[in-house]
Design a protein around this motif. Structure first.
Motif, PDB file in Angstrom:
ATOM      1  N   ARG A 108       0.839  -1.650  -0.124  1.00 27.49           N
ATOM      2  CA  ARG A 108      -0.027   0.126  -0.492  1.00 27.49           C
ATOM      3  C   ARG A 108       0.974   1.017   0.276  1.00 27.49           C
ATOM      4  NH1 ARG A 108      -5.774  -1.143   1.809  1.00 27.49           N
ATOM      5  NH2 ARG A 108      -6.031  -3.182   2.305  1.00 27.49           N
ATOM      6  N   VAL A 109       2.359   1.341   0.102  1.00 29.24           N
ATOM      7  CA  VAL A 109       3.088   2.661   0.162  1.00 29.24           C
ATOM      8  C   VAL A 109       4.039   2.083  -0.911  1.00 29.24           C
ATOM      9  CG1 VAL A 109       2.909   3.604   2.417  1.00 29.24           C
ATOM     10  CG2 VAL A 109       4.214   1.919   2.304  1.00 29.24           C
ATOM     11  N   GLY A 110       3.479   0.966  -1.308  1.00 32.79           N
ATOM     12  CA  GLY A 110       5.260   0.622  -2.590  1.00 32.79           C
ATOM     13  C   GLY A 110       6.296   0.245  -2.298  1.00 32.79           C
ATOM     14  N   LEU A 111       6.203  -0.231  -1.039  1.00 33.92           N
ATOM     15  CA  LEU A 111       7.742  -0.958  -0.374  1.00 33.92           C
ATOM     16  C   LEU A 111       7.960  -2.151  -0.961  1.00 33.92           C
ATOM     17  CD1 LEU A 111       7.778   1.102   2.606  1.00 33.92           C
ATOM     18  CD2 LEU A 111       8.978   1.303   1.111  1.00 33.92           C
ATOM     19  N   ASP A 112       6.646  -2.868  -1.409  1.00 34.14           N
ATOM     20  CA  ASP A 112       6.629  -4.669  -1.487  1.00 34.14           C
ATOM     21  C   ASP A 112       7.415  -4.966  -1.976  1.00 34.14           C
ATOM     22  OD1 ASP A 112       4.920  -2.823  -3.230  1.00 34.14           O
ATOM     23  OD2 ASP A 112       4.134  -5.314  -3.904  1.00 34.14           O
ATOM     24  N   GLU A 113       8.061  -4.437  -3.373  1.00 32.79           N
ATOM     25  CA  GLU A 113       8.840  -4.885  -3.943  1.00 32.79           C
ATOM     26  C   GLU A 113      10.005  -4.599  -3.058  1.00 32.79           C
ATOM     27  OE1 GLU A 113       8.975  -3.844  -8.502  1.00 32.79           O
ATOM     28  OE2 GLU A 113       6.115  -5.111  -8.652  1.00 32.79           O
TER      29      GLU A 113
END
Ligand code: FAD
Length: 417
Positions: A64-69
């Motif tokens: 949701r804050v674009g940090l998964d990758e």
């Protein structure tokens, strides 16, 4: 009064850093205060949970804050558990019916660094290291810190305690009337050991969480990117086969070689690890409420500060990451009325944190004892068979906890149904 868009987060651990990312995205000015030196320059502490398993709840919060990758690129997927019998026989059991869903082994230090860098890369976020909170005035939001340069005080209209199981923020709240707190220690401790890489390769299958179930005790091992495994012994603190009883190098080596023979052969540094790595405690902490509204400040708790749980479901950090999502949701719903959002967040999250605390305790018995039995393996096969037969209608508890974001208490209600 200071700007209401200013938030102090005490603790730049996993949850504090992710909370800072969420808050910065909403336009808050966030100041992180961390007791330790800057982790981007400091070495990890010896024997303190070197890696941990992140699953769907944590990944969803990161996504949701674009940090998964960024986080997952350094992760090692573990699609099942590998049981090690005393005679060295191995049996693999997938976590999901399709055998493809995996929990992810991640370096704690690496994860913390990634989250901290992400937070500091966002507008309005700054961090002060070697700032240990020593005092908090709930009415004014004044925080006292011990720093290498001496005592300093800061004030913020919102103070979030993300300072872990032994939270100083929570300790302050505990002295207020109407604040409930309980802690329950297990009669077990944990100690970390290492299986190093062998000829540059993993000494065990890296595609599994390894378990040595031994009835009243167990060891687990998770793979690391450097091809080593971090093993964690969960042993009784006293009595037969305990840390207290196996208190000399000779007694320990003899016992370990007899009960964990296949691992013993892979651990050249065993005696040193055992002698020097600390024994950690296993504790469940419950808090109610999770927030307090002072005259001019609001104080809330996130992550282990609000709900420390035992690690047997691999959900502590995942649950703390979900806290960040829920707080963000409550801020959106209340138009950023922080005190109201904190009240809503605490009221919603409490039953779910209580539920995963119970599930984690129950999973200890499952991991150390039941996974070794034939009936358990049969039960898992039946569960997976049902999942394939009734796709979407029957989903096992493990899958709902690890591979979905169905709130924990709803998982329990669904399984009961
Ligand atoms: P912490 O990670 O404890 O961070 C708190 C931060 O606050 C720290 O940086 C600390 O230095 C700082 N701090 C403390 N006091 C102060 C103060 N007075 N002033 C300023 N700063 C302060 N969870 C999972 O999801 N999966 C797993 O596989 C898993 N395995 C685990 C294995 C073990 C052996 C253990 C012990 C835990 C495991 N956990 C796991 C749980 C997970 O580690 C915690 O839930 C998670 O670290 C909580 O994050 P947090 O940020 O709330 O607290």
């Amino acid at each position: 009064m200071r700007s209401p868009r200013e938030v102090a987060v005490v603790g730049a651990g996993l949850v504090g850093c992710l909370a800072a990312c969420y808050l910065a995205r909403r336009g808050y000015e966030v100041t992180l205060y961390e007791r330790r030196p800057d982790p981007r320059h400091a070495a990890a502490e010896r024997g303190r949970s070197i890696n941990l398993a992140i699953s769907e709840r944590g990944i969803d919060a990161l996504r949701r804050v674009g940090l998964d990758e960024a986080v997952l690129k350094a992760a090692l997927p573990m699609p099942g558990r590998m049981m090690h019998a005393p005679d060295g026989t191995l049996s693999f059991q997938p976590y999901s019916a399709d055998g493809r869903r995996a929990i992810n082994s991640i370096s704690r230090a690496e994860l913390n660094r990634t989250l901290l860098e992400a937070a500091l890369g966002m507008p309005g976020v700054r961090a002060f290291f070697e700032h240990r909170l020593t005092g908090l005035d709930v009415d004014s939001g004044r925080m006292d810190f011990a720093t290498p340069g001496g005592a300093v005080s800061r004030t913020a209209p919102v103070v979030l305690g993300a300072d872990g199981a032994y939270s100083a923020v929570r300790a302050r709240l505990q002295s207020l009337p109407g604040f409930d707190f309980s802690q329950d220690y297990l009669d077990y401790g944990y100690k970390e050991l290492t299986i190093p890489a062998r000829d540059g390769e993993f000494a065990l299958d890296p595609g599994a969480l390894h378990i040595w179930p031994r009835g009243q005790a167990m060891m687990i091992a998770l793979p690391n990117p450097d091809r080593s495994f971090t093993c964690t012994l969960f042993w009784p603190k006293s009595g037969p086969g305990s840390f207290a009883e196996l208190d000399t190098a000779e007694r320990f080596a003899e016992f370990f070689a007899a009960h964990y023979a296949d691992a013993h052969a892979l651990m050249p540094d065993l005696a040193d690890d055992y002698a020097h790595n600390p024994i950690g405690h296993l504790v469940t902490m419950r808090t109610d409420p999770w927030q307090v509204r002072g005259a001019r400040a609001a104080v809330g708790l996130l992550g282990d500060a609000a709900h420390a749980i035992v690690p047997f479901y691999g959900q502590g950090a995942n649950c703390g990451f979900e806290d960040c999502v829920e707080l963000d949701r409550c801020l959106a719903e209340t138009g950023d009325d922080f005190p109201e959002a904190l009240a809503r967040y605490g009221a919603r999250r409490k039953e779910h944190a209580d539920t995963i605390a119970e599930l984690a305790l129950a999973n200890f018995v499952e991991m150390r004892d039941k996974v070794a039995s034939r009936s358990f393996l049969l039960q898992k096969r039946v569960e997976h068979g049902l999942e394939r037969l009734l796709p979407g209608r029957y989903v096992s508890r493990y899958e709902l906890v690890s591979f979905s974001t169905v709130p924990y208490a709803d998982v329990q209600r669904r399984i009961a149904r």
